[in-house]
Design an enzyme around this catalytic site. Structure first.
Site, mmCIF file in Angstrom:
data_model
loop_
_atom_site.group_PDB
_atom_site.id
_atom_site.type_symbol
_atom_site.label_atom_id
_atom_site.label_comp_id
_atom_site.label_asym_id
_atom_site.label_seq_id
_atom_site.Cartn_x
_atom_site.Cartn_y
_atom_site.Cartn_z
ATOM 1 N N LYS A 55 10.873 3.095 -0.368
ATOM 2 C CA LYS A 55 10.981 4.839 -0.447
ATOM 3 C C LYS A 55 11.252 4.782 -2.022
ATOM 4 C CE LYS A 55 10.517 6.774 3.442
ATOM 5 N NZ LYS A 55 11.678 7.599 3.827
ATOM 6 N N LYS A 58 2.831 4.674 1.063
ATOM 7 C CA LYS A 58 3.437 5.122 2.367
ATOM 8 C C LYS A 58 2.882 6.730 2.314
ATOM 9 C CE LYS A 58 7.155 5.522 5.482
ATOM 10 N NZ LYS A 58 7.158 6.842 5.799
ATOM 11 N N CYS A 65 8.013 50.483 -1.865
ATOM 12 C CA CYS A 65 8.325 49.228 -2.503
ATOM 13 C C CYS A 65 6.810 48.444 -2.544
ATOM 14 C CB CYS A 65 8.995 48.177 -1.918
ATOM 15 S SG CYS A 65 9.484 46.884 -2.802
ATOM 16 N N GLU A 87 0.675 -1.276 -0.082
ATOM 17 C CA GLU A 87 0.141 -0.137 -0.070
ATOM 18 C C GLU A 87 0.662 1.295 0.107
ATOM 19 O OE1 GLU A 87 -1.097 -1.371 4.024
ATOM 20 O OE2 GLU A 87 -1.191 0.616 4.644
ATOM 21 N N CYS A 110 16.661 46.810 -5.522
ATOM 22 C CA CYS A 110 15.427 46.188 -5.679
ATOM 23 C C CYS A 110 14.753 46.007 -6.797
ATOM 24 C CB CYS A 110 14.305 46.644 -4.582
ATOM 25 S SG CYS A 110 12.868 46.007 -4.657
ATOM 26 N N ASP A 148 2.402 10.419 3.142
ATOM 27 C CA ASP A 148 3.266 11.250 3.778
ATOM 28 C C ASP A 148 2.337 12.345 4.598
ATOM 29 O OD1 ASP A 148 6.031 12.274 4.444
ATOM 30 O OD2 ASP A 148 6.046 13.255 2.434
ATOM 31 N N TYR A 174 -4.475 2.441 8.438
ATOM 32 C CA TYR A 174 -3.399 1.069 8.151
ATOM 33 C C TYR A 174 -3.193 0.364 9.221
ATOM 34 C CZ TYR A 174 0.077 4.729 9.136
ATOM 35 O OH TYR A 174 0.808 5.744 9.798
ATOM 36 N N CYS A 196 15.303 44.849 0.375
ATOM 37 C CA CYS A 196 14.780 45.967 -0.017
ATOM 38 C C CYS A 196 14.574 47.000 1.156
ATOM 39 C CB CYS A 196 13.726 46.001 -0.949
ATOM 40 S SG CYS A 196 13.058 47.381 -1.296
ATOM 41 N N CYS A 198 11.062 48.235 -6.826
ATOM 42 C CA CYS A 198 11.133 49.552 -6.580
ATOM 43 C C CYS A 198 12.440 50.462 -6.926
ATOM 44 C CB CYS A 198 10.496 49.891 -5.403
ATOM 45 S SG CYS A 198 11.666 49.608 -3.901
HETATM 46 S S1 IVH Z 1 2.645 0.966 9.023
HETATM 47 C C1 IVH Z 1 4.331 -1.061 12.878
HETATM 48 N N1 IVH Z 1 1.616 1.895 6.815
HETATM 49 O O1 IVH Z 1 5.452 5.755 8.043
HETATM 50 C C2 IVH Z 1 4.289 -0.360 11.557
HETATM 51 N N2 IVH Z 1 2.808 3.305 8.067
HETATM 52 O O2 IVH Z 1 8.301 5.610 8.525
HETATM 53 C C3 IVH Z 1 3.343 0.899 11.677
HETATM 54 N N3 IVH Z 1 2.999 5.522 7.090
HETATM 55 O O3 IVH Z 1 4.890 5.770 11.758
HETATM 56 C C4 IVH Z 1 3.578 1.832 10.397
HETATM 57 N N4 IVH Z 1 1.667 5.098 5.452
HETATM 58 O O4 IVH Z 1 3.554 7.310 10.046
HETATM 59 C C5 IVH Z 1 2.709 2.146 7.780
HETATM 60 N N5 IVH Z 1 0.801 2.678 4.704
HETATM 61 C C6 IVH Z 1 1.270 2.785 5.874
HETATM 62 C C7 IVH Z 1 2.043 3.840 6.100
HETATM 63 C C8 IVH Z 1 2.859 4.315 7.302
HETATM 64 C C9 IVH Z 1 2.678 6.165 6.280
HETATM 65 C C10 IVH Z 1 3.908 6.176 8.099
HETATM 66 C C11 IVH Z 1 3.748 6.143 9.646
HETATM 67 C C12 IVH Z 1 4.964 5.357 10.286
HETATM 68 C C13 IVH Z 1 5.895 5.842 9.537
HETATM 69 C C14 IVH Z 1 7.256 4.754 9.503
#
Ligand code: IVH
Length: 698
Positions: free
Chosen positions: A321, A124, A445, A122, A415, A126, A233, A439, A418
């Site tokens: 990543k 990750k 300005c 799934e 600047c 941000d 999640y 400036c 101005c």
């Molecule tokens: S699982 C024990 N699933 O990434 C495992 N984390 O770098 C718990 N995060 O602290 C985390 N998407 O803030 C999991 N699909 C996802 C995620 C996810 C974002 C974040 C979360 C975690 C951090 C770890």
């Protein structure tokens, strides 16, 4: 033998140095929501740190950062201890890393290398993780991750997040802690930043910071106005598990009313996991929210249980990543943008290039030192990077492709908006120039105009009622108020004009007359307020009072300041004023030495009359006394309190000594209070202070 010891000693040094660096970045990221480096750069530091520990296990002691997650929760919030710790994830960066991860999992479980295990994959997200506790289907608490063991209580703040149900649907277990990511969509992020800038507030660097800054608000009403979202999640304490697979848990969460990421899938082979990774990576730019990788989790919860955890992360999951996205393009020009505070920022104009699915034609160059350090020249082929951050950056130039005759870049010293001088402040302590060039055309300005007009009319400056931020922006846009003097000719021009202000949307006969009256009432203005209202850099209320007291008339201040070139007698005279240091003296001189400002001042002075500052109230009980403020004041800002004290003839000092007459201690006063007690300095609280000075602002 010796070489080995040397290698260990070297590794120890590097490990310690990296540890400090990482800890500082952790604080910036988790507590201040203001990261200083990109995620990719952070990951590189962390990888090096972990590589050192892998090579020299003796470095991985209890103090090691590899045993910690995040940063301790901020003191601003109440704490919640997590029933089950909230851990982090290990990272992988390549296909090879994935194969190694799979092999490790199988080895740990005693399976053959060719055995197949099911994994969920799934995105990750941000954002920032959050743990939601439900008892009998009702939300009872919400906490941020904090240091993994103890988080911040944000229960009141999550109330307005639509994806977080207050009451669960279906038949959830009696105790259920749902964990997931709070995030902000690209669209909502852009709209929020627009609002921030319109209100003169700094924009957020990226959606993650915006989400974190929005959730971690002391006032839940502020959070409620921020469009946050949530994907579930993971989980913490659960009284009775509704499923025995990761996938099953996600379906259960969905049935309780949570959003589960639609790109979650189950796979049985590494090839398919990698294909899914690439698929998600290719869709990254069009998802509408930031993701920085793909998370793989062993699907079978019994296997998850057997695999368990290593220090800060589960053995059964990892985060794959995305590499920071890079591309090359040609730098066609460097444009200077002028911000509302007058800061000049160089922006790169590039041949449009696609970086990670997004067309980039501008990138930030931060400041002139950065351009010099990277030796970036116009005409260069440059490497552009788009990390999780929204603003693309330029990493450097491809030197082999530099066109002949390309010159090092020189920042303009005027600047571009101005034409006023643009200067870098010198820090008197280090004798180094500030990285930001500003400036000095404060009053003229256009880039700074709305901000300066706002400041001029604000409560502690001229205090013109009916001329708030909205009205100023409106009049500015209509071209009716562009310079300070325009405020005072507004009525006269309105009389002569055919399009009357009273006919504009949001105005009427009565409110327009009221506005004109409010402006008239400010044609006479006390010297210190006037000086403060000019918005000279570093001249707040307190310094304005100091200048007003020292010069007594505006003409006298102006006459000295316009001669105050560096090293001059006039500069020395400014510098000699009690409480005015080099930085302030320089800022005052720069302001008056700028011809454009002079003209704007003449126009303004033709409209207003400056009254002398009220004489120091010698009957005030604090006249002539040295006072110190400490701790958090509740009924006024520290600046207001200081200004009040100085108006009544007191001298405000920053530190306690035997010469201190009075300490005013607000909430949570610390070392100054202790020192005052030690020295026998009289100490009073805020209420007693207000009673003493009359409480009206003197
Ligand atoms: S699982 C024990 N699933 O990434 C495992 N984390 O770098 C718990 N995060 O602290 C985390 N998407 O803030 C999991 N699909 C996802 C995620 C996810 C974002 C974040 C979360 C975690 C951090 C770890």
């Amino acid at each position: 033998m010796t070489t080995k010891r040397t290698a260990l000693a070297q590794a120890r040094d590097e490990h310690a140095r990296l540890g400090e660096e990482i800890a500082a970045h952790d604080r910036a990221y988790y507590r201040e929501d203001a990261p200083k480096i990109s995620d990719a750069e952070y990951d590189a530091l962390r990888r090096r740190y972990e590589a050192l520990e892998a090579q020299f296990p003796q470095l991985a002691d209890d103090k090691s950062l590899s045993k910690k997650v995040g940063a301790a929760p901020s003191e601003k919030f109440a704490k919640i201890v997590h029933a089950v710790p909230m851990l982090s994830l290990g990272n992988i960066f390549s296909d090879a890393d994935l194969w190694e991860f799979l092999a490790r999992v199988k080895r740990f479980l005693g399976l053959q290398p060719e055995a197949e295990i099911r994994f969920t994959a799934e995105p990750k997200i941000d954002g920032l993780s959050c743990s939601l506790r439900y008892e009998k289907g009702v939300l009872v608490s919400a906490a941020t991750r904090g240091d993994g063991f103890e988080g911040e209580d944000v229960t009141a703040n999550v109330g307005a997040i639509g994806d977080i149900p207050q009451k669960l649907e279906g038949s959830p277990p009696e105790i259920l802690e749902v964990r997931g990511e709070v995030y902000m969509s690209h669209q909502d992020f852009a709209a929020l930043n627009e609002r921030q800038t319109a209100q003169g507030k700094p924009p957020f660097a990226n959606p993650r910071n915006a989400a974190a800054g929005s959730l971690r608000q002391l006032d839940p009403a502020v959070t409620a106005q921020r469009p946050l979202k949530f994907f579930a999640y993971a989980w913490g304490e659960v009284s009775q598990m509704p499923a025995d697979t990761q996938w099953g848990m996600m379906q259960a969460f969905r049935s309780y009313g949570f959003a589960v990421n639609p790109l979650t899938e189950v796979f049985e082979s590494g090839e398919n996991m990698l294909a899914h990774f690439r698929d998600i990576e290719s869709r990254r730019a069009s998802l509408g929210y930031d993701i920085d990788g793909v998370v793989y989790k062993v699907d079978d919860l019994a296997l998850q249980h057997r695999l368990g955890f290593v220090s800060r992360a589960p053995r059964w999951a990892t985060a794959h990543k995305f590499p920071a996205e890079k591309a090359t393009s040609v730098l066609r020009g460097i444009e200077i943008q002028v911000g509302r505070t007058g800061a000049l920022t160089p922006v790169a104009r590039l041949d449009p290039v696609t970086v990670g699915g997004v067309v980039v034609s501008n990138a930030t160059l931060h400041n002139e030192d950065e351009i010099a350090r990277k030796d970036i020249r116009i005409g260069d082929t440059v490497i552009v990077q788009r990390a999780g951050d929204v603003i693309p950056q330029i990493l450097g130039a491809v030197l082999e492709k530099r066109p002949e005759g390309a010159e090092p870049y020189k920042m303009p010293d005027t600047c571009p908006v101005c034409g006023s001088a643009a200067l870098r402040e010198i820090d008197p302590k280090t004798a180094e120039a500030d990285v930001v060039r500003r400036c000095t055309g404060t009053l003229v300005c256009p880039a700074q105009a709305v901000e300066k007009l706002r400041h001029f009319c604000s409560r502690n400056a001229l205090d013109i009622e009916g001329l708030g931020d909205k009205q100023i922006a409106f009049f500015y846009e209509k071209g009716l108020i562009r310079k300070l003097a325009d405020i005072f000719t507004l009525q006269e021009r309105d009389r002569a004009s055919l399009t009357k202000i009273e006919n504009f949307d949001g105005f009427g006969k009565v409110s327009t007359q009221k506005l004109f009256a409010a402006i008239e009432a400010r044609r006479e203005i006390v010297l210190n307020r006037f000086i403060f209202a000019l918005g000279i850099r570093h001249v707040g209320e307190t310094n304005a009072i100091r200048l007003a007291r020292a010069f007594e008339t505006f003409e006298s201040l102006r006459e000295t300041a316009r001669r105050a070139t560096p090293g001059s007698e006039a500069r020395q005279r400014l510098n000699d004023i009690d409480g005015i240091g080099d930085v302030v003296a320089e800022a005052v001189a720069d302001f008056f030495l700028e011809d454009h400002n002079e003209q704007a001042l003449d126009a303004l002075l033709a409209q207003v009359r400056i009254a002398p500052m009220a004489a120091v109230r010698s009957e005030s009980p604090v006249a002539g006394k040295t006072v110190v403020f400490t701790g958090a004041l509740q009924r006024m800002t520290r600046d207001e309190a200081k200004a009040m004290a100085e108006r009544q003839g007191a001298k405000v000092s920053g530190s306690i000594s035997k010469k201190t007459d009075l300490l005013i201690a607000g909430a949570d006063a610390g070392s100054k209070l202790a020192k005052a007690r030690e020295l026998g300095v009289e100490t009073i609280d805020e209420d007693a202070w207000l009673a003493l000075v009359g409480g009206t602002g003197g």
